[in-house]
Scaffold this active site. Structure first.
Site, short mmCIF file in Angstrom:
data_model
loop_
_atom_site.label_atom_id
_atom_site.label_comp_id
_atom_site.label_asym_id
_atom_site.label_seq_id
_atom_site.Cartn_x
_atom_site.Cartn_y
_atom_site.Cartn_z
N HIS A 165 42.11 48.35 38.51
CA HIS A 165 40.98 48.67 37.63
C HIS A 165 41.45 49.58 36.50
O HIS A 165 42.31 50.44 36.70
CB HIS A 165 39.86 49.35 38.43
CG HIS A 165 38.60 49.48 37.64
ND1 HIS A 165 38.40 50.49 36.74
CD2 HIS A 165 37.50 48.69 37.59
CE1 HIS A 165 37.20 50.32 36.17
NE2 HIS A 165 36.64 49.24 36.67
N GLU A 206 38.22 42.13 33.15
CA GLU A 206 37.30 43.19 32.75
C GLU A 206 37.80 43.85 31.47
O GLU A 206 38.62 44.78 31.54
CB GLU A 206 37.22 44.26 33.85
CG GLU A 206 36.77 43.76 35.18
CD GLU A 206 36.08 44.86 35.97
OE1 GLU A 206 34.98 44.60 36.46
OE2 GLU A 206 36.60 45.98 36.02
#
Ligand code: PEP
Length: 248
Positions: free
Chosen positions: A95, A164
Site C-alpha cells: 500500500h 490504487e
C-alpha cells in the site's frame, strides 16, 4: 467472481470491529452472490473478527501488513505465521502509505509477498503511481514496474492485484475519471489477468461510483477505504457489486 474488500486502516476498537463483523454475518449474503468479500481490520481485531465470522461466512479476513521473516528480534512487527494464527487468510502489501511512511521499498514488498505466498496466504498487492507520474503519462510503466518487482520469483496465481493511484486515494484523493483508468486497466489486464486471481481498483470508491468503475474493462473488483469503514457502507457496496454481477 468480483473481489470487493475493505481495509479499515488504523481505525476502530475491538467493540467496533465486533459490531461490524456481526452486521456482515447477519446480512443476507445472497445480495452479493458472485462477489468475494474480504475485510482487513487492524491486527488487534483479527482474532475477534475471525471468531465472529466463523469459518464459513464466505467473507475472507486479511491483515494490513506482515514482516517477511517468520520470527525473531523485530520489535513491533508481526509475521505471516502470526497473522495467520490470528485468523488472517490474506495479507495486504505494497500500500502506498506503507511505501511512503514505513520504508516498504519494492524489494521489501517482494520479500513480504514471497513470505505470504510461501505460507499459503493470499497477497492483496497494491500498486499505484504518484500524481506527477500520472500527469507525465508514465502510469503504466510505473505500476507494471512495481508489480513485476513485487512478483519476482513468486507464483502469482493467488495474488489479488489492486491498482490504487496515489492521487485518487484517501481524503485528499481526486475521484478518477473513467478515461484515467481505462489505459491502466487495459495494460494490467493484458499483463496479469491470466496469471493472478483478480485485478481490482481502489481509490475513492463509493456507492455512487462503484457500478461505473466495475464497467471499466479489466476491473475485476474494488478495494474500498473510507466508504466501507462502516458496515452499512460496505454492505451497500457489496450489494451494488452483487447487482452488477446479476446484470452481466
Ligand atoms: C486506500 O487508501 O487504499 C483507499 C482505497 O482509500 P479510499 O477508498 O478511502 O480512497
Amino acid at each position: 467472481m468480483l473481489w470487493v474488500g475493505t481495509s479499515w486502516k488504523m481505525n476502530g476498537t475491538l467493540a467496533s470491529a465486533r459490531d461490524y463483523a456481526e452486521k456482515l454475518v447477519g446480512a443476507d449474503a445472497s445480495q452479493w452472490s458472485g462477489v468475494q468479500p474480504f475485510i482487513i481490520p487492524p491486527a488487534t481485531a483479527l482474532s475477534e473478527v475471525r471468531r465472529v465470522l466463523g469459518e464459513d461466512s464466505g467473507i475472507l479476513l486479511g491483515a494490513q501488513n506482515a514482516h517477511w521473516e517468520d520470527s525473531g528480534a523485530w520489535t513491533g512487527e508481526l509475521s505471516v505465521p502470526q497473522v495467520a494464527d490470528a485468523g488472517a487468510e490474506l495479507v495486504e502489501v505494497g500500500h502506498s502509505e506503507r511505501r511512503q511512511y514505513f520504508g516498504d521499498t519494492d524489494e521489501v514488498v517482494n520479500r513480504k509477498v514471497r513470505s505470504i505466498v510461501a505460507h499459503g496466504l493470499r497477497p492483496v498487492l497494491c500498486v499505484g503511481e504518484p500524481g506527477e507520474v500520472f500527469e507525465e503519462g508514465r502510469t503504466v510503466e510505473f505500476i507494471t514496474g512495481q508489480a513485476d518487482s513485487a512478483l519476482e520469483g513468486v507464483d502469482p496465481s493467488g495474488v489479488v492485484l489492486a491498482y490504487e493511484p496515489i492521487w485518487a486515494i484517501g481524503e485528499h484523493g481526486r475521484e478518477p475519471r473513467r478515461d484515467d483508468l481505462v489505459r491502466a486497466f487495459d495494460a494490467l489486464h493484458d499483463r496479469y489477468a491470466d496469471h493472478v486471481t483478480a485485478v481490482i481498483y481502489g481509490g475513492s470508491v463509493n456507492r455512487g461510483n462503484a457500478s461505473g468503475l466495475l464497467e471499466i474493462p479489466g476491473v475485476e473488483g474494488l478495494f474500498v477505504g473510507r466508504a466501507a469503514w462502516s458496515a452499512e457502507g460496505y454492505l451497500e457496496i457489496l450489494a451494488i457489486a452483487g447487482e452488477w454481477v446479476r446484470r452481466h
